[in-house]
Design a protein around this motif. Sequence first.
Motif, PDB file in Angstrom:
ATOM      1  N   LEU A 342       0.930  -1.145  -0.089  1.00 47.23           N
ATOM      2  CA  LEU A 342      -0.136   0.171   0.113  1.00 47.23           C
ATOM      3  C   LEU A 342       1.004   1.426  -0.039  1.00 47.23           C
ATOM      4  N   THR A 343       0.736   2.154  -1.092  1.00 51.80           N
ATOM      5  CA  THR A 343       1.364   3.296  -1.140  1.00 51.80           C
ATOM      6  C   THR A 343       0.476   4.524  -0.927  1.00 51.80           C
ATOM      7  N   VAL A 344       0.707   5.393  -0.034  1.00 54.59           N
ATOM      8  CA  VAL A 344       0.211   6.748  -0.040  1.00 54.59           C
ATOM      9  C   VAL A 344       1.218   8.035  -0.224  1.00 54.59           C
ATOM     10  N   GLY A 345       0.878   8.635  -1.338  1.00 48.53           N
ATOM     11  CA  GLY A 345       1.693   9.723  -1.482  1.00 48.53           C
ATOM     12  C   GLY A 345       0.852  11.243  -1.970  1.00 48.53           C
ATOM     13  N   ASN A 346       1.405  12.007  -1.162  1.00 47.36           N
ATOM     14  CA  ASN A 346       0.629  13.589  -1.126  1.00 47.36           C
ATOM     15  C   ASN A 346       1.804  14.703  -1.432  1.00 47.36           C
ATOM     16  N   ASP A 347       1.396  15.619  -2.080  1.00 50.06           N
ATOM     17  CA  ASP A 347       1.991  16.674  -2.232  1.00 50.06           C
ATOM     18  C   ASP A 347       1.760  17.923  -1.128  1.00 50.06           C
ATOM     19  N   GLY A 348       2.443  19.176  -0.863  1.00 47.25           N
ATOM     20  CA  GLY A 348       2.047  19.983  -0.172  1.00 47.25           C
ATOM     21  C   GLY A 348       2.539  19.649   1.176  1.00 47.25           C
ATOM     22  N   VAL A 349       3.696  19.037   1.347  1.00 46.35           N
ATOM     23  CA  VAL A 349       4.364  19.001   2.693  1.00 46.35           C
ATOM     24  C   VAL A 349       4.596  20.627   3.303  1.00 46.35           C
ATOM     25  N   ARG A 350       4.218  20.547   4.517  1.00 47.70           N
ATOM     26  CA  ARG A 350       4.665  21.862   5.227  1.00 47.70           C
ATOM     27  C   ARG A 350       5.751  21.540   5.986  1.00 47.70           C
ATOM     28  N   ALA A 351       6.904  22.263   5.715  1.00 52.18           N
ATOM     29  CA  ALA A 351       8.212  21.968   6.409  1.00 52.18           C
ATOM     30  C   ALA A 351       8.037  22.472   8.018  1.00 52.18           C
ATOM     31  N   GLY A 352       8.567  21.502   8.733  1.00 48.82           N
ATOM     32  CA  GLY A 352       8.709  21.891  10.171  1.00 48.82           C
ATOM     33  C   GLY A 352       7.476  21.679  10.860  1.00 48.82           C
ATOM     34  N   THR A 353       6.126  21.254  10.070  1.00 46.04           N
ATOM     35  CA  THR A 353       4.933  20.692  10.705  1.00 46.04           C
ATOM     36  C   THR A 353       4.951  19.461  11.214  1.00 46.04           C
ATOM     37  N   PRO A 354       4.873  19.299  12.658  1.00 52.65           N
ATOM     38  CA  PRO A 354       4.872  17.941  13.217  1.00 52.65           C
ATOM     39  C   PRO A 354       3.904  16.830  12.473  1.00 52.65           C
ATOM     40  N   GLY A 355       3.979  15.774  12.318  1.00 54.01           N
ATOM     41  CA  GLY A 355       2.896  14.752  11.857  1.00 54.01           C
ATOM     42  C   GLY A 355       3.499  13.427  12.004  1.00 54.01           C
ATOM     43  N   PRO A 356       2.864  12.402  11.658  1.00 56.52           N
ATOM     44  CA  PRO A 356       3.049  10.972  12.003  1.00 56.52           C
ATOM     45  C   PRO A 356       4.474  10.474  11.397  1.00 56.52           C
ATOM     46  N   ALA A 357       5.026  11.373  10.211  1.00 52.91           N
ATOM     47  CA  ALA A 357       6.129  11.071   9.657  1.00 52.91           C
ATOM     48  C   ALA A 357       7.517  11.717  10.354  1.00 52.91           C
ATOM     49  N   GLY A 358       7.063  12.440  11.385  1.00 52.63           N
ATOM     50  CA  GLY A 358       8.105  13.334  12.165  1.00 52.63           C
ATOM     51  C   GLY A 358       8.947  12.348  13.050  1.00 52.63           C
ATOM     52  N   PRO A 359      10.133  12.849  13.427  1.00 54.12           N
ATOM     53  CA  PRO A 359      10.931  11.978  14.352  1.00 54.12           C
ATOM     54  C   PRO A 359      10.057  11.793  15.565  1.00 54.12           C
ATOM     55  N   GLY A 360       9.753  10.222  15.968  1.00 59.21           N
ATOM     56  CA  GLY A 360       9.301  10.154  17.122  1.00 59.21           C
ATOM     57  C   GLY A 360       7.776  10.277  17.086  1.00 59.21           C
ATOM     58  N   GLY A 361       7.030  10.501  15.791  1.00 61.01           N
ATOM     59  CA  GLY A 361       5.429  10.517  15.711  1.00 61.01           C
ATOM     60  C   GLY A 361       4.934   9.132  16.307  1.00 61.01           C
ATOM     61  N   ASN A 362       3.862   9.584  17.302  1.00 61.96           N
ATOM     62  CA  ASN A 362       3.385   8.274  17.795  1.00 61.96           C
ATOM     63  C   ASN A 362       2.361   7.628  16.681  1.00 61.96           C
ATOM     64  N   GLY A 363       1.850   8.188  15.765  1.00 56.69           N
ATOM     65  CA  GLY A 363       1.157   7.670  14.649  1.00 56.69           C
ATOM     66  C   GLY A 363       1.907   6.690  13.780  1.00 56.69           C
ATOM     67  N   LEU A 364       3.210   6.931  13.537  1.00 57.21           N
ATOM     68  CA  LEU A 364       4.056   6.087  12.783  1.00 57.21           C
ATOM     69  C   LEU A 364       4.374   4.992  13.600  1.00 57.21           C
ATOM     70  N   ALA A 365       4.693   5.288  14.830  1.00 53.14           N
ATOM     71  CA  ALA A 365       5.064   4.104  15.647  1.00 53.14           C
ATOM     72  C   ALA A 365       3.919   3.261  15.925  1.00 53.14           C
ATOM     73  N   GLY A 366       2.713   3.618  16.101  1.00 52.07           N
ATOM     74  CA  GLY A 366       1.727   2.764  16.101  1.00 52.07           C
ATOM     75  C   GLY A 366       1.396   1.867  14.915  1.00 52.07           C
ATOM     76  N   LEU A 367       1.444   2.658  13.768  1.00 50.98           N
ATOM     77  CA  LEU A 367       1.410   1.814  12.671  1.00 50.98           C
ATOM     78  C   LEU A 367       2.473   0.710  12.422  1.00 50.98           C
ATOM     79  N   ARG A 368       3.773   0.878  12.839  1.00 48.39           N
ATOM     80  CA  ARG A 368       4.758  -0.104  12.692  1.00 48.39           C
ATOM     81  C   ARG A 368       4.425  -1.029  13.603  1.00 48.39           C
ATOM     82  N   GLU A 369       3.826  -1.041  14.869  1.00 49.54           N
ATOM     83  CA  GLU A 369       3.589  -2.196  15.759  1.00 49.54           C
ATOM     84  C   GLU A 369       2.543  -3.008  15.206  1.00 49.54           C
TER      85      GLU A 369
END
Length: 415
Positions: A342-369
């Motif tokens: 499954l590939t999800v791609g989007n444009d319009g990335v906001r520099a410096g905005t925290p999100g699931p892809a940011g370091p230590g993001g809880n959303g991304l960590a939960g998905l990895r688990e």
Amino acid sequence: MTGVRGVEVYTRSTLYVVCLLEPFLLLVAAAGMAEDPPAPLVAGALLVLAVLHTALSIATLHLGMAPPPERGRPFRVTVALLGGVAAAFVVLALAAVPSLPPPYDGFWYTEDPRSVVLLTVGMFTLGALTPVLRSRPLVVGSLAVAALTALGRVLAGTPGAVGIAVLTLFITAGSAFSFRLSVWILEVVRELEAARDATARLAVAEERLRIARDVHDVVGRALATVAVKSELAAELARRGDARAVDEILAVRALAQESSREVRGVVAGYRSVDLATELAGARAVLTAAGIAVRVLGTVPPLDPPRQEALAWVVREAVTNVVRHSAAGECVLRLEQADGATVLTVGNDGVRAGTPGPAGPGGNGLAGLRERLAAVGGGITTRYDGDRFVLVARVPAVVVPDRPGVPGPEPHPKERA
């Protein structure tokens, strides 16, 4: 640069460049005074007023195109200064700039410097005020500029006052409404962006309300039952009835069961389906004003793997809406090397905005688990202003079960 930011930069830069044309138009008036130049003091005053008026016009536009709550006192001060300089310019033009009578050897605007000065000053003053003026004030202002040019002719004893007034009216009104149209387009784009953000927040709020209703149903029923059984156990205990122990154990079992149900509601374990999540993703992204494409079909995976991918879709789409200025999002399902990807791609990335892809993001960590629990994994990468999330699970299929199609493609996607 896209979105409201791109429209704002384009509109501002265009109007600033137009304002910078004012000194060149005033040079036309200066050329008309070459044969009969004014006194050095008057010429110096005209030069200073020309520079000040151009600078204040740009400053007024800059501050006026900000959203109304952000204008404040600096904007009011700049408007007052612009009005003072324009008034001084008009008085000096009427008093010291000549207006030659026809017939002209060349064009009127090279031999009638007073009309050129009055037209230029009035035109750019109205243009600078277009962020705060609507149609009626602009028409009144254009009529006032036309009347001033006619007055200049009358005071100089030069014929053709009506003709120059009509010409000035058309030029001034056309310029003012061109400015106003550009500002109006910027205002509309800002309102659309605000509506998009409000729609996205509403979608998130509705999801929270859904979870809250489910939790209320589960917890409310459980607590009511616990209260009744606890009261019964207390009454049995007062009587020394051994059944009180059974009731207390039933309360404990009920509490454990309710706890599992609440965790299931909050974690989304109730009927989490990949095809449903893809359809919901399309609806949420479309409501948020983001173009969405869903490519591929849902493979016949076993429930744990399908559930893990469904959670990837939900988390990824939520963060596209909340943490990006995306104009497009693409979700793709495919089979590769014995795995479902499954590939999800989007444009319009906001520099410096925290999100699931940011370091230590809880959303991304939960998905990895979640994916690790079914033997899968997840990777992310940045490609310019695009963010790409790739989730992979082993393609362990359910026997004798046909593939589940994804949401029906949009007509544009079929093309």
